[in-house]
Motif scaffolding. Structure first.
Motif, mmCIF file in Angstrom:
data_model
loop_
_atom_site.group_PDB
_atom_site.id
_atom_site.type_symbol
_atom_site.label_atom_id
_atom_site.label_comp_id
_atom_site.label_asym_id
_atom_site.label_seq_id
_atom_site.Cartn_x
_atom_site.Cartn_y
_atom_site.Cartn_z
ATOM 1 N N GLN A 21 0.731 -1.393 -0.020
ATOM 2 C CA GLN A 21 -0.263 -0.050 0.119
ATOM 3 C C GLN A 21 0.794 1.124 0.053
ATOM 4 O O GLN A 21 0.422 2.117 -0.454
ATOM 5 N N SER A 22 2.148 1.197 0.458
ATOM 6 C CA SER A 22 3.174 2.363 0.229
ATOM 7 C C SER A 22 4.284 2.009 -0.469
ATOM 8 O O SER A 22 5.254 2.735 -0.440
ATOM 9 N N LEU A 23 4.128 1.396 -1.724
ATOM 10 C CA LEU A 23 5.265 0.835 -2.450
ATOM 11 C C LEU A 23 6.160 0.181 -1.538
ATOM 12 O O LEU A 23 7.453 0.568 -2.046
ATOM 13 N N ASN A 24 6.134 -0.463 -0.638
ATOM 14 C CA ASN A 24 7.168 -0.971 0.372
ATOM 15 C C ASN A 24 8.180 -0.009 0.782
ATOM 16 O O ASN A 24 9.336 -0.283 1.181
ATOM 17 N N THR B 229 13.760 -9.027 -2.129
ATOM 18 C CA THR B 229 12.946 -8.561 -3.501
ATOM 19 C C THR B 229 11.802 -7.559 -2.484
ATOM 20 O O THR B 229 11.742 -7.721 -1.402
ATOM 21 N N GLY B 230 10.948 -6.908 -3.349
ATOM 22 C CA GLY B 230 9.904 -6.194 -2.896
ATOM 23 C C GLY B 230 8.513 -6.838 -3.334
ATOM 24 O O GLY B 230 8.472 -7.465 -4.465
ATOM 25 N N GLU B 231 7.484 -6.605 -2.528
ATOM 26 C CA GLU B 231 6.194 -7.406 -3.088
ATOM 27 C C GLU B 231 5.582 -6.426 -4.212
ATOM 28 O O GLU B 231 5.726 -5.303 -4.249
ATOM 29 N N ALA C 183 9.911 2.018 -2.237
ATOM 30 C CA ALA C 183 9.904 3.486 -2.909
ATOM 31 C C ALA C 183 10.727 4.309 -1.884
ATOM 32 O O ALA C 183 10.246 5.647 -1.667
ATOM 33 N N GLY C 184 11.409 4.066 -0.905
ATOM 34 C CA GLY C 184 12.234 4.841 0.026
ATOM 35 C C GLY C 184 12.162 4.681 1.433
ATOM 36 O O GLY C 184 11.062 3.735 1.819
ATOM 37 N N LEU D 159 13.930 3.829 -4.970
ATOM 38 C CA LEU D 159 14.435 5.169 -4.381
ATOM 39 C C LEU D 159 14.356 5.640 -3.125
ATOM 40 O O LEU D 159 14.086 4.593 -2.388
ATOM 41 N N GLY D 160 15.230 6.408 -2.979
ATOM 42 C CA GLY D 160 16.065 6.713 -1.575
ATOM 43 C C GLY D 160 16.253 5.557 -0.718
ATOM 44 O O GLY D 160 17.437 5.058 -1.468
#
Ligand code: COA
Length: 258
Positions: free
Chosen positions: A22-25, A53-55, A62-63, A107-108
């Motif tokens: 929901q918050s781009l991980n 990895t990310g979901e 995303a930071g 990112l970040g």
């Protein structure tokens, strides 16, 4: 059990998925705390490589979580940075190799997490960037340190001073990633690479990681002396004896990590 981490074993390879879609991980202190716990309990005698990895299909990480950072004061900001940096240092110094399978936005803090990994593979839709100065802060999870080491000072300064993200082909061109693959193949390709690493003598792989990491921070004579000692210690392992015997007798040997 973790709230925002999914952990799996694929044979001798561990897979860690950061899961807050929901918050781009984005990384908040809860996720960082869970990662810290996971890394503290990681057993390199059970798993010979870790893939992170990310979901989802959109974002690796995303930071750092902007909603958590928005109201921090200087002391709390420093503490948040120290937390992220210490978790990422544990990634970097984990006994076995760590592969980042970057499946979208890095990112970040996401770019900084990828930089703390030993090897980075990304999907063709990946975007890398350090957008912090557009939020009034700087990279705070060791990005100013590791990005320059990875891509050189000029490119690191451009990425950090402009905040502008780059695409996967540019990330490959500047050496930020080892490979770019179609998104549908990303996890398989990362696990394949991890399995190749896991098939080698694990104590030797661990020693090589330590030498490369430590050697970076030492002068050449000290780094070479460090490698000399690590090389010598390999000859005290069963895997060296059996591995060389098997080669000379034209046999196959499965390394035991002893
Ligand atoms: N911290 C907190 N929340 C974040 C986040 C972050 N770093 N990145 C994304 N999110 C949240 C968004 O606020 C949004 O939440 P909402 O649905 O409650 O509004 C959700 O994730 C989806 O993001 P959204 O911005 O709607 O997606 P998008 O496809 O339009 O844009 C990005 C994707 C990654 C370009 C954009 O989310 C972005 O710029 N994120 C911040 C990146 C950043 O500056 N990171 C460094 C922080 S130091």
């Amino acid at each position: 059990m973790y709230t925002h981490l999914k952990t799996e074993s694929r044979g001798q390879v561990a897979l860690l998925t950061i899961s807050a879609p929901q918050s781009l991980n984005a990384l908040n202190s809860t996720i960082l705390g869970e990662m810290n716990d996971y890394l503290d309990h990681f057993d390199a005698s059970l798993h010979r490589c870790l893939v992170i990895t990310g979901e989802g299909a959109k974002s690796f990480v995303a930071g750092a979580d902007i909603s958590e950072m928005a109201t921090l004061d200087a002391a709390a900001g420093e503490a948040f940075g120290r937390l992220g940096a210490s978790v990422f240092r544990k990634v970097e110094t984990l006994a076995c190799p760590v592969i980042a399978a970057v499946n979208g936005y890095a990112l970040g803090g996401g770019c900084e997490l990828a930089l703390a990994c030993d090897i980075r593979i990304c999907s063709d839709n990946a975007r890398f960037g350090q957008p912090e100065v557009g939020l009034g802060i700087i990279p705070g999870f060791s990005g100013t340190v590791r990005l320059a080491r990875a891509v050189g000072m000029g490119m690191a300064k451009q990425l950090i001073f402009t905040g502008k993200p780059i695409r996967s082909d540019e990330a490959l061109r500047i050496g930020l990633v080892n490979a770019v693959v179609p998104q549908a193949e990303l996890l398989d390709r990362a696990l394949e690479l991890a399995a190749q690493i896991a098939a080698q003598a694990p104590l030797a792989v661990q020693a090589a990681k330590k030498c490369i990491n430590s050697g970076w921070d030492l002068d050449a004579d000290e780094a070479i002396a460090f490698e000399n000692r690590a090389f010598g210690r390999c000859f005290a392992t069963e895997d060296q004896k059996q591995g060389m015997r098997a080669f000379l007798e034209k046999q196959k040997y499965e390394f035991q990590g002893k």
